[in-house]
Design a protein around this motif. Structure first.
Motif, PDB file in Angstrom:
ATOM      1  N   GLY C 330       0.816  -1.211   0.000  1.00  0.00           N
ATOM      2  CA  GLY C 330       0.000   0.000   0.000  1.00  0.00           C
ATOM      3  C   GLY C 330       0.842   1.249   0.000  1.00  0.00           C
ATOM      4  N   HIS C 331       0.182   2.382  -0.200  1.00  0.00           N
ATOM      5  CA  HIS C 331       0.912   3.644  -0.044  1.00  0.00           C
ATOM      6  C   HIS C 331      -0.002   4.716   0.522  1.00  0.00           C
ATOM      7  CE1 HIS C 331      -0.331   3.357  -4.308  1.00  0.00           C
ATOM      8  NE2 HIS C 331      -0.695   4.606  -4.132  1.00  0.00           N
ATOM      9  N   LEU C 332       0.664   5.687   1.152  1.00  0.00           N
ATOM     10  CA  LEU C 332      -0.040   6.721   1.898  1.00  0.00           C
ATOM     11  C   LEU C 332       0.507   8.079   1.496  1.00  0.00           C
ATOM     12  CD1 LEU C 332      -1.879   7.381   4.480  1.00  0.00           C
ATOM     13  CD2 LEU C 332       0.290   7.440   5.743  1.00  0.00           C
ATOM     14  N   HIS C 333      -0.401   8.985   1.104  1.00  0.00           N
ATOM     15  CA  HIS C 333      -0.008  10.370   0.810  1.00  0.00           C
ATOM     16  C   HIS C 333      -0.593  11.271   1.876  1.00  0.00           C
ATOM     17  CE1 HIS C 333       1.361   9.722  -3.419  1.00  0.00           C
ATOM     18  NE2 HIS C 333       0.587   8.654  -3.306  1.00  0.00           N
ATOM     19  N   GLU C 334       0.179  12.213   2.340  1.00  0.00           N
ATOM     20  CA  GLU C 334      -0.308  13.116   3.379  1.00  0.00           C
ATOM     21  C   GLU C 334      -0.028  14.566   3.000  1.00  0.00           C
ATOM     22  OE1 GLU C 334       0.150  10.735   7.522  1.00  0.00           O
ATOM     23  OE2 GLU C 334       2.054  11.275   6.576  1.00  0.00           O
ATOM     24  N   VAL C 335      -1.056  15.412   3.137  1.00  0.00           N
ATOM     25  CA  VAL C 335      -0.915  16.827   2.802  1.00  0.00           C
ATOM     26  C   VAL C 335      -1.351  17.651   4.009  1.00  0.00           C
ATOM     27  CG1 VAL C 335      -1.794  18.690   1.336  1.00  0.00           C
ATOM     28  CG2 VAL C 335      -1.351  16.426   0.365  1.00  0.00           C
ATOM     29  N   ASP C 336      -0.464  18.515   4.481  1.00  0.00           N
ATOM     30  CA  ASP C 336      -0.886  19.396   5.573  1.00  0.00           C
ATOM     31  C   ASP C 336      -0.584  20.847   5.211  1.00  0.00           C
ATOM     32  OD1 ASP C 336       1.802  19.773   5.935  1.00  0.00           O
ATOM     33  OD2 ASP C 336       1.920  18.573   7.759  1.00  0.00           O
TER      34      ASP C 336
END
Lengths: 518, 518, 518
Positions: C330-336
């Motif tokens: 899996g992969h995870l993208h995070e935007v803050d």
């Protein structure tokens, strides 16, 4: 049973009538009303006819209201009072649009009363002596849950006779004062010094929570009138005054301690202490001599800034700042924390609008700020579009769980906006929540002056909905055409016709040559 | 039926008596009490007489309370317990001020009980094993809506035997620890390293929400006692502990997942997992060996700071900081985010007051902060002036709509302040909301030690109401005269008589030469 | 009567079955289920047996549920629908752990239903035309008080056909859009210019409260699907849409003003205005021609940035940022707000997880953030450990006042964590409060894609509870031993066995050589 949304023009016209005509159930008032219509110079024939028909409608409605009120008087013990209110909240069905009337009528039965306008009877008296009074609106959520966004604010005013003194006290609330009339010296006890401020019309002063302060009404002739915004710091929407020096009314908080404790604290016999803390029987607003006033308003000891010599720190004169909007139809002054640093933590802007008689503000809304407005002078009316009061608005009314997974056609209702309106006179408070379009109209005979506390003002933008800078003018041509479903040219013609901006000539205002609208 | 506001001095005196005299309904206690009065060296004759009269009053009252309590026992199932409480909350009518008595009596019937003082029976047990316990006060709003300003805080304590280990867990709350007694090593698992802190009396440590941590009571002889403030981050006023390692009590949160999921997550057979997650049956506080304690409190691996070598980051020793107030009557230490950065986002100050036996704090109030105080040692009492409990205070009780526009004389009531008081012993928690004047008195026999969490402390000012720095001294002469309605000289004499500041000689404290108060 | 906590693996397996087998009460479904078990290549014999037993258990349970549902249908009018839900919330007793079963059963009777998972029937339709719809979940606190930590957020979606236009409006809420599918041009009217943004899958755009905006679905073939997070600014959890251009459905807010006022504001005759503000009868989502789409999506006038030429300001493409976690599972993208400045004041992170079919996320929790997750594609299930639903958790249930001062053994209960679970398919929303451990599992046949709004994300840390970076591995050896009460080596073996991190092979995923777990 609630009656709603009044034709604003009529309010203004009839408020003039009301001054001239004693209350009567029949002809004389109608006659005057119609006469007034015919005399309106800005009206063309059709407008005059509409106006006269409105007069008739109005009187029919009024009679009905009277009947209803008498019925209510029998039901409720306290009965009277609210006449002025009902007058301004009756049904818009008078606009004669038969197709909508019945539907609206049905909806009204479900709706609650307009909670956005407050008149004198809504205020509580916190202090009332021979020499002055403090009146404060109850917690907004006592009126309606629709006001819970400003639950933690309270608004009130102080009125004090000339040459009076208001006892020292502290509050568990931050307070912002705006001086409307008269002159005052306010002395605040800070950490290790005291600061005195000489204030007059237009001055803003913040008294931080817990700081003891006292106040002198220093003008010899004019009453002092101060509008106050409170932001309680411990209990949301609830605050208390704490009087140290006091007696019977108000009581001193010292007397809540045991005399043993006080004896030790003051190294003083209890009898002496009792004499001190019970001597004050004049109440918290009291008459003082000319000499005492001079003593209290003289230049502060030890450099505490006193107006006009160095009051820059601490208070702010709104009128020193240039108006952000101004034309012959009105002007607007706005003060925020960039101008008056003390507003920083309150996220607050204070504005003052003076709308020329007969003029109006363009319908507009605030993108983020909620306006708590206090009418300080003049006469006029207020209209606002409100989706919350409309029966079609609340998503909470939609059915739950009735849809199956495949169905896209769940129950839904279209938006409907309810008109909220009110007659504005000195002392009326009205609320405009963020996003809600509204407009103010000054009466033909008086300028309308309003001071507004705009809470949550950070990043706020005022969006005019008509007038030269309305945002529809900026939209893509295709978007305009699609949105209105009429040719683009027609949208442009209508949204481009008003050449003035923000403050506009009002509905009753004379136009050049008496021409009708385009 | 609520009995209120106790004479503080008497509380202190009688608490001494109470230690010596078995409970009796008649003479012996009265005799002792009067004897105690006559022996108070600081008292002049009149004070001794007052004191003896108070003894009589007290016993009459006590008998009445006893009768009442027996009646209540019949009504309520659980009956007992509260004796100590009622003792300190009875009517101030014992002060013998006949003129006020009746009026107060009437008001009392409407008032609710003092919600500002919490004793042991108010705590809930969260953890209770042979080796220790965690006790926490319920959500403050469970007690009273008057505490909703601190709704999002919880206070509690941990007590653990010497040489014990407290299981790893994380909380959905920020936690601030204050070590009162004993020694502890606390290990917090941060993002990618762990941090260990060796703590002892006076140390403050913040454990941020969600961070797993475990704790060892490292002293061989002394119990560990830690006071805790919780600030829940998701549900206001409600938080939970999450135990990863666990068994029957506490259960491990791992066991809430399905075994299929856990097998995959750990790449481990379910039987092996069950053995791991169910093996712990000792509870969350358990005895450990001396060697294990040494292992757990040794210097941390990889440079995690351990006291006394570099613990500067992470924890803060309150006693390292100079007291902000100190004289022979007491001293006060205050720690805020300027000292201990971790308090920044909590808007919190932590203070520790040590009041010398027989001494007191000047009546004072906090301008913005609300104090959650925990008595950590000694004996004394507490008095506070509270407008919220007074029947005359609430603006909500004012009538609505009874005034007409012209009338300025609407119903109103003057402020009245109710005395709130309580006896202070180890483990008692009391609340002082912003703006509320209060005072603490230490018993003649023991210093009183209190640790306070002062929430909303940013910009807070402490205003002393008596003592050398009281703010009345700074007021204009004319303002003082007007405010108190007595000659200025008299105000100055009384407010200038106490030469000490903040900590003062208390009501029972010996004065030089036994002279009466001026 | 509530049925809870489903075996996650079974959900996934049976959801596959459900696609192939018509609903039947007996053999055929059971047969298929068992067949499926035997075919699972990753299973050893014992696992296959367990699986088959689960099939039997499941069908027994299902029949019971059916009986129950029929009973309920008779009681409640609306009856149907919830089958899918109850299926995934039945008792974990099927796990065959007799010793716990009875106790759990008793607790269940007191527990309320799982309020953390929302399916299609929980949405309300705000807009529904031939060309599209807007669906929004009701205020979270309408569902359960356990969600009051996110009371001031609302979540919903827009689905619109290709080549459609969504009418201009403004909201009293900040809105964050995430484009899941299709292409859109969004035009926002700012203070004195307009900004247009061309968006496609993965784009994030914030529309600040009060800003008028309109939107075109510009793809010729694909539906536009946008997930929306609302943060109301005036009434917590309640917001409204304000349509300026409008007609019958939606109504224009202009028509809430009186025609007199509008005539003056627009300098235009009322008949002309009525034609303008009532002409739009197509609803707020309408079909447009190819040419109009091109006109609306062409490069903005006057330099307003249009993708792909300079859209950097204003919108953010999540997929431009490298994944913060990625492996073959899996992969995870995070935007803050460090990536997309507009999120600053919202204290919000947006993440997107794509879990490979058959894989799972390690059980983990967020230290501060609360996750509002929207399943945008695929199939899977969700498990969470929740202390709030457990009957043993609530401190409020502890007795009060029963303890005496000396007693340390007050009533107390140990923590128990309830499993909350749900089947995940496109459109399902689920909530993970701060501190709560959870895990997601993708079905064997489809990747699971989820977009998450993580509110209160400032300072948040994700703590993995299994996998290579779990925090137990960092604990002191002695602490591990004490915490689990098993030899340290055994703890290390189990917590060290999983070599993958964050995304792990799931329960049904084939392991090398089909070996059983260690």
């Amino acid at each position: 049973m609630a009656l709603k949304s009044k034709l604003c023009l009529l309010v203004v016209l009839l408020s003039v009538v009301a001054l001239n005509v004693a209350f009567a159930k029949e002809d004389p008032e109608l006659k005057q009303c119609k006469h007034q219509c015919r005399q309106q110079q800005g009206f063309d024939d059709k407008q005059k006819q509409n106006c006269e028909r409105d007069c008739e409608e109005y009187l029919k409605q009024k009679e009905e209201i009277e009947r209803q009120k008498e019925k209510e008087r029998e039901e409720h013990e306290r009965g009277g009072g609210g006449e002025g209110w009902e007058f301004y909240t009756r049904n818009e069905s008078q606009e004669g649009e038969g197709e909508d009337q019945q539907q609206r009528q049905e909806e009204e039965d479900e709706e609650e009363e307009n909670p956005y306008v407050f008149e004198e009877e809504h205020f509580d008296t916190w202090v009332g002596t021979r020499e002055g009074r403090v009146e404060v609106l109850p917690k907004f959520t006592k009126r309606s849950n629709l006001l819970r966004g400003i639950e933690n604010y309270r608004v009130g005013f102080l009125e004090a006779n000339p040459n009076t003194f208001v006892s020292p006290s502290h509050f568990d609330a931050d307070i912002v004062l705006f001086v409307v009339q008269g002159k005052a010296t306010v002395t605040i006890m800070k950490k290790e010094k005291k600061e005195s401020h000489n204030l007059k019309r237009g001055y803003i002063l913040k008294v931080p929570a817990g700081h003891p302060f006292y106040l002198t009404s220093t003008d010899e002739n004019e009453n002092l009138f101060i509008v106050k915004l409170f932001r309680p710091i411990f209990l949301s929407g609830h605050y208390e005054a704490f009087y140290g020096p006091g007696g019977q009314d108000p009581e001193s908080f010292y007397t809540a301690f045991s005399w043993d404790l006080l004896e030790a604290a003051f190294k003083t016999d209890r009898n002496r202490l009792k004499r001190l803390f019970r001597q004050q029987k004049l109440g918290s607003i009291m008459k003082v001599s000319k000499e005492q006033v001079q003593g209290l308003s003289k230049r502060g000891e030890g450099g505490s800034g006193i107006w006009p010599f160095g009051s820059e720190s601490g208070s702010f004169n709104l009128f020193r700042k240039r108006p952000s909007k101004a034309n012959k139809y009105g002007h607007l002054h706005e003060v925020d924390s960039k101008d008056y640093e003390e507003l920083q933590n309150l996220n607050l802007m204070i504005s003052y609008a003076n709308i020329t008689r007969g003029a109006m503000t363009a319908p507009l809304y605030n993108s983020r700020a909620t306006k708590i407005a206090f009418v300080i002078d003049g006469e006029g009316c207020f209209e606002m579009a409100c989706p919350h009061l409309s029966s079609g608005s609340s998503s909470e009314q939609y059915g739950h769980g009735q849809g199956s997974r495949s169905s896209m056609q769940k129950q839904k209702k279209s938006k409907r906006y309810q008109r909220v309106s009110g007659r504005l006179t000195r002392g009326v408070v009205f609320i405009v929540p963020a996003g809600h379009p509204y407009s103010l109209v000054a009466s033909p005979s008086n300028n309308l002056e309003v001071v507004c506390f705009e809470v949550d003002s950070e990043g706020n933008i005022k969006y005019p909905l008509a007038g030269d800078e309305n945002f529809v003018k900026q939209m893509d041509g295709i978007a305009k055409e699609l949105a209105f479903n009429v040719p683009n040219k027609e949208v442009d013609r209508i949204f481009g016709n008003q050449e003035h901006n923000f403050f506009l000539p009002g509905p009753t205002q004379q136009k050049q040559g008496g021409r009708a609208y385009a």
